[in-house]
Design a protein around this motif. Structure first.
Motif, mmCIF file in Angstrom:
data_model
loop_
_atom_site.group_PDB
_atom_site.id
_atom_site.type_symbol
_atom_site.label_atom_id
_atom_site.label_comp_id
_atom_site.label_asym_id
_atom_site.label_seq_id
_atom_site.Cartn_x
_atom_site.Cartn_y
_atom_site.Cartn_z
ATOM 1 N N GLY A 91 0.825 -1.195 0.000
ATOM 2 C CA GLY A 91 0.000 0.000 0.000
ATOM 3 C C GLY A 91 0.861 1.246 0.000
ATOM 4 N N THR A 92 0.222 2.388 0.098
ATOM 5 C CA THR A 92 0.931 3.673 0.062
ATOM 6 C C THR A 92 1.998 3.762 1.139
ATOM 7 O OG1 THR A 92 -1.115 4.702 -0.733
ATOM 8 C CG2 THR A 92 0.619 6.173 0.028
ATOM 9 N N THR A 93 1.657 3.339 2.347
ATOM 10 C CA THR A 93 2.599 3.425 3.466
ATOM 11 C C THR A 93 3.883 2.668 3.164
ATOM 12 O OG1 THR A 93 0.800 3.664 5.062
ATOM 13 C CG2 THR A 93 2.918 2.931 5.919
ATOM 14 N N THR A 94 3.766 1.457 2.645
ATOM 15 C CA THR A 94 4.940 0.666 2.291
ATOM 16 C C THR A 94 5.781 1.380 1.245
ATOM 17 O OG1 THR A 94 3.804 -1.405 2.785
ATOM 18 C CG2 THR A 94 5.745 -1.544 1.389
ATOM 19 N N GLY A 95 5.123 1.902 0.219
ATOM 20 C CA GLY A 95 5.853 2.581 -0.845
ATOM 21 C C GLY A 95 6.643 3.770 -0.338
ATOM 22 N N LEU A 96 6.017 4.603 0.497
ATOM 23 C CA LEU A 96 6.704 5.776 1.028
ATOM 24 C C LEU A 96 7.856 5.379 1.936
ATOM 25 C CD1 LEU A 96 3.578 8.018 1.742
ATOM 26 C CD2 LEU A 96 5.250 8.307 -0.100
ATOM 27 N N SER A 245 19.084 0.826 -3.693
ATOM 28 C CA SER A 245 19.275 -0.544 -3.204
ATOM 29 C C SER A 245 17.963 -1.063 -2.622
ATOM 30 C CB SER A 245 20.349 -0.573 -2.118
ATOM 31 O OG SER A 245 21.593 -0.159 -2.635
ATOM 32 N N PRO A 246 17.685 -2.350 -2.769
ATOM 33 C CA PRO A 246 16.492 -2.927 -2.131
ATOM 34 C C PRO A 246 16.629 -2.881 -0.615
ATOM 35 C CG PRO A 246 17.866 -4.651 -3.068
ATOM 36 C CD PRO A 246 18.464 -3.361 -3.509
ATOM 37 N N ILE A 247 15.500 -2.898 0.069
ATOM 38 C CA ILE A 247 15.535 -2.877 1.539
ATOM 39 C C ILE A 247 14.944 -4.149 2.144
ATOM 40 C CG2 ILE A 247 15.494 -0.363 1.653
ATOM 41 C CD1 ILE A 247 12.526 -0.616 2.460
ATOM 42 N N GLU A 248 14.380 -5.007 1.312
ATOM 43 C CA GLU A 248 13.920 -6.326 1.744
ATOM 44 C C GLU A 248 14.591 -7.365 0.859
ATOM 45 O OE1 GLU A 248 9.484 -5.317 3.499
ATOM 46 O OE2 GLU A 248 9.660 -5.959 1.417
ATOM 47 N N PHE A 249 14.905 -8.508 1.434
ATOM 48 C CA PHE A 249 15.755 -9.460 0.723
ATOM 49 C C PHE A 249 15.180 -10.873 0.767
ATOM 50 C CE2 PHE A 249 18.212 -6.003 2.490
ATOM 51 C CZ PHE A 249 18.876 -5.521 1.374
ATOM 52 N N GLY A 250 15.342 -11.598 -0.335
ATOM 53 C CA GLY A 250 14.909 -12.975 -0.405
ATOM 54 C C GLY A 250 13.875 -13.204 -1.490
ATOM 55 N N GLY A 251 13.785 -14.426 -1.953
ATOM 56 C CA GLY A 251 12.755 -14.789 -2.925
ATOM 57 C C GLY A 251 12.979 -14.141 -4.280
ATOM 58 N N GLU A 252 11.931 -13.486 -4.772
ATOM 59 C CA GLU A 252 11.907 -13.014 -6.154
ATOM 60 C C GLU A 252 12.970 -11.971 -6.481
ATOM 61 O OE1 GLU A 252 10.121 -14.324 -8.496
ATOM 62 O OE2 GLU A 252 8.943 -15.626 -7.214
ATOM 63 N N MET A 253 13.477 -11.264 -5.477
ATOM 64 C CA MET A 253 14.414 -10.190 -5.800
ATOM 65 C C MET A 253 15.856 -10.677 -5.962
ATOM 66 S SD MET A 253 16.316 -9.693 -2.851
ATOM 67 C CE MET A 253 16.936 -8.066 -3.138
ATOM 68 N N ILE A 254 16.063 -11.964 -5.795
ATOM 69 C CA ILE A 254 17.408 -12.540 -5.891
ATOM 70 C C ILE A 254 17.733 -12.926 -7.336
ATOM 71 C CG2 ILE A 254 18.829 -14.522 -5.228
ATOM 72 C CD1 ILE A 254 18.393 -12.549 -2.961
ATOM 73 N N LYS A 270 13.689 -6.512 -8.494
ATOM 74 C CA LYS A 270 14.748 -6.162 -7.549
ATOM 75 C C LYS A 270 14.214 -5.724 -6.187
ATOM 76 C CE LYS A 270 18.119 -2.336 -7.225
ATOM 77 N NZ LYS A 270 18.727 -1.225 -7.994
ATOM 78 N N PHE A 271 13.018 -5.126 -6.169
ATOM 79 C CA PHE A 271 12.465 -4.602 -4.917
ATOM 80 C C PHE A 271 11.347 -5.469 -4.335
ATOM 81 C CE2 PHE A 271 14.415 -0.945 -6.940
ATOM 82 C CZ PHE A 271 15.068 -0.331 -5.883
ATOM 83 N N GLU A 272 10.902 -6.484 -5.067
ATOM 84 C CA GLU A 272 9.745 -7.272 -4.644
ATOM 85 C C GLU A 272 10.198 -8.585 -4.014
ATOM 86 O OE1 GLU A 272 6.652 -5.482 -8.003
ATOM 87 O OE2 GLU A 272 7.075 -7.627 -7.985
ATOM 88 N N ALA A 273 10.590 -8.505 -2.748
ATOM 89 C CA ALA A 273 11.094 -9.684 -2.040
ATOM 90 C C ALA A 273 9.953 -10.632 -1.677
ATOM 91 C CB ALA A 273 11.837 -9.256 -0.781
ATOM 92 N N GLY A 274 10.246 -11.933 -1.698
ATOM 93 C CA GLY A 274 9.269 -12.930 -1.266
ATOM 94 C C GLY A 274 8.149 -13.127 -2.267
ATOM 95 N N THR A 275 7.217 -13.969 -1.888
ATOM 96 C CA THR A 275 6.052 -14.198 -2.747
ATOM 97 C C THR A 275 5.159 -12.966 -2.720
ATOM 98 O OG1 THR A 275 6.074 -16.582 -2.354
ATOM 99 C CG2 THR A 275 4.006 -15.612 -3.112
ATOM 100 N N PRO A 276 4.859 -12.386 -3.862
ATOM 101 C CA PRO A 276 4.049 -11.161 -3.883
ATOM 102 C C PRO A 276 2.575 -11.453 -3.631
ATOM 103 C CG PRO A 276 4.527 -11.863 -6.116
ATOM 104 C CD PRO A 276 5.269 -12.810 -5.212
ATOM 105 N N ASN A 277 1.819 -10.388 -3.466
ATOM 106 C CA ASN A 277 0.365 -10.495 -3.321
ATOM 107 C C ASN A 277 -0.229 -10.645 -4.716
ATOM 108 O OD1 ASN A 277 -2.348 -10.315 -2.752
ATOM 109 N ND2 ASN A 277 -2.210 -8.415 -1.590
ATOM 110 N N ILE A 278 -0.163 -11.860 -5.217
ATOM 111 C CA ILE A 278 -0.562 -12.129 -6.601
ATOM 112 C C ILE A 278 -2.050 -11.846 -6.810
ATOM 113 C CG2 ILE A 278 -0.606 -13.869 -8.433
ATOM 114 C CD1 ILE A 278 1.543 -15.374 -6.584
ATOM 115 N N SER A 279 -2.865 -12.395 -5.934
ATOM 116 C CA SER A 279 -4.311 -12.194 -6.076
ATOM 117 C C SER A 279 -4.668 -10.727 -5.913
ATOM 118 C CB SER A 279 -5.060 -13.049 -5.052
ATOM 119 O OG SER A 279 -4.664 -12.717 -3.734
#
Length: 410
Positions: A91-96, A245-254, A270-279
């Motif tokens: 959401g917006t908060t995460t992005g900012l 630089s990314p600030i979360e690490f693991g999964g898809e961003m590797i 690069k910035f979307e770590a882990g399994t995303p909110n696909i749905s």
């Protein structure tokens, strides 16, 4: 189909609350999800749900295709130049927060300045406060005019050499004003600053072109525009995302992980770590298509007509105190107010007893309310599925509540 007839797509609105027909006027907090979006979400969950990108089986490929198609839908919706500039967030908060943490580390040094405004949501204040503390930078606030608009003369005095980041809400969640982001971006860029925009209250209600605004970053949330909670978008110019630089690490961003170091995937992953909110991304794309079918300009016009209709009626109520411009043409569908002698929480409770849902409190804008010298306000916020009848219900319920607190009956 007229805009107001779209209300039929929202079964949640056709219910009784406290034995009264529901009138939902809390859209600045969250909007509702229409049946077509719910159906698309259910279809995905029933036919295509799987993890994305790495699988080669049919469901994984199907899910990946829909997820990346959602990214393209977002790209065209906000007029980004590439899908590499579109990141899915919570959401917006995460992005900012991502911008404050990553960009902040890149461009802000001790003694630099970060500029925001008095009308910002906490999500566009606290990340910059924390950045300023980490970097020993100065956080500066642009003041407001008497009627609650951004003071552009003050902005010009404060966006000067030494300012590295300017972060402003496109539209206020309390005052209902739309800020001149394009002009602010020009001021920011003239002094070498980066322009960040909180688009939570604008994206659902008006046409947005990030290229026309010339902002460097733009964040918004799905749950304020007919999508589920937990999904949002951060737009950023590709040149910035490549430097950050990314600030979360693991999964898809590797890309590759070695014993002592790792390398990152290309943009946008690069910035979307882990399994995303696909749905969530798929539902957001469905919501965007739903809004585009109505037309964002049509939505803007409908909300403007509602405010022009209801604001004079509200201002005619004895003891009604408005926060923000009295000129309806300067308002989004957000109207913050108080009734003299009635606490806003009491007022909201009394309205709820009449089936009218509004919000009361500080609206995650405590610095703004201190600036306005109030502890809290009531807030009614309209969306395209609201009608003049809803507006009349608001006025009538406020009058009835006022009489109750004065005379003891409702």
């Amino acid at each position: 189909m007229t805009v107001s007839k779209r209300k039929q797509d929202f079964p949640i609105l056709f219910q009784q609350v406290n034995d009264e027909p529901l009138v939902y006027l809390d859209n600045a907090a969250s909007t509702h999800v229409p049946t077509p979006v719910i159906n698309d979400l259910v279809t995905y969950m029933q036919t295509s749900h799987a993890n994305v990108h790495r699988g080669v089986h049919t469901l994984a490929e199907r899910a990946t295709s829909q997820y990346e198609a959602a990214r393209e839908t977002v790209r065209t919706f906000i007029d980004a130049s590439s899908v590499k500039e579109v990141l899915f967030t919570r959401g917006t908060t995460t992005g900012l927060n991502w911008v404050a943490r990553s960009l902040g580390e890149l461009v802000v040094e001790a003694g630099d300045k970060i500029v925001i405004s008095r009308m910002e949501h906490h999500s566009n204040i606290v990340p910059w406060q924390e950045l300023a503390k980490r970097k020993q930078a100065e956080l500066i606030y642009i003041d407001l005019t008497e009627d609650g608009e951004l003071d552009m003369a003050d902005a010009k005095e404060k966006i000067v050499s030494g300012v590295k980041i300017v972060s402003i809400a496109h539209a206020s969640n309390v005052l209902g004003v739309v800020n001149p982001v394009k002009d602010l971006a020009k001021l920011a860029h003239e002094v070498g600053a980066v322009m960040v925009v909180d688009g939570a209250q604008s994206t659902p209600h008006m046409t947005v072109s990030v290229q026309e605004l010339d902002c460097d970053f733009y964040a918004f949330s799905g749950h304020k525009m007919c999508a589920p909670t937990g999904i949002g978008v951060l737009y950023g110019k590709q040149t910035w995302f490549e430097k950050m630089s990314p600030i979360e690490f693991g999964g898809e961003m590797i890309n590759f992980v070695y014993d002592d170091y790792s390398t990152w995937a290309e943009l946008p992953y690069k910035f979307e770590a882990g399994t995303p909110n696909i749905s969530g991304a798929i539902a957001l794309a469905s919501a965007i298509k739903y809004l585009e079918e109505i037309g964002l300009d049509t939505i803007t016009k409908h909300e403007q007509e509602l405010v022009e209709y209801v604001l004079p009626k509200l201002l005619a109520i004895d003891g009604f105190e408005l926060y923000g411009p009295r000129d309806a043409s300067k308002h989004t569908g957000v109207i913050a107010f108080n009734i003299k002698g009635v606490h806003p929480h009491d007022l909201a409770t009394a309205l709820d007893m009449q089936g009218v849902a509004i919000r009361a409190g500080h609206h995650c804008a405590q610095p703004l309310l201190r600036y306005l010298d109030v502890h809290s306000t009531a807030r009614a916020s309209f969306y395209f599925y609201n009608t003049k009848e809803d507006a009349d219900s608001l006025v009538e319920s406020i009058i009835a509540a006022k009489e109750f607190f004065s005379d003891g009956f409702i």
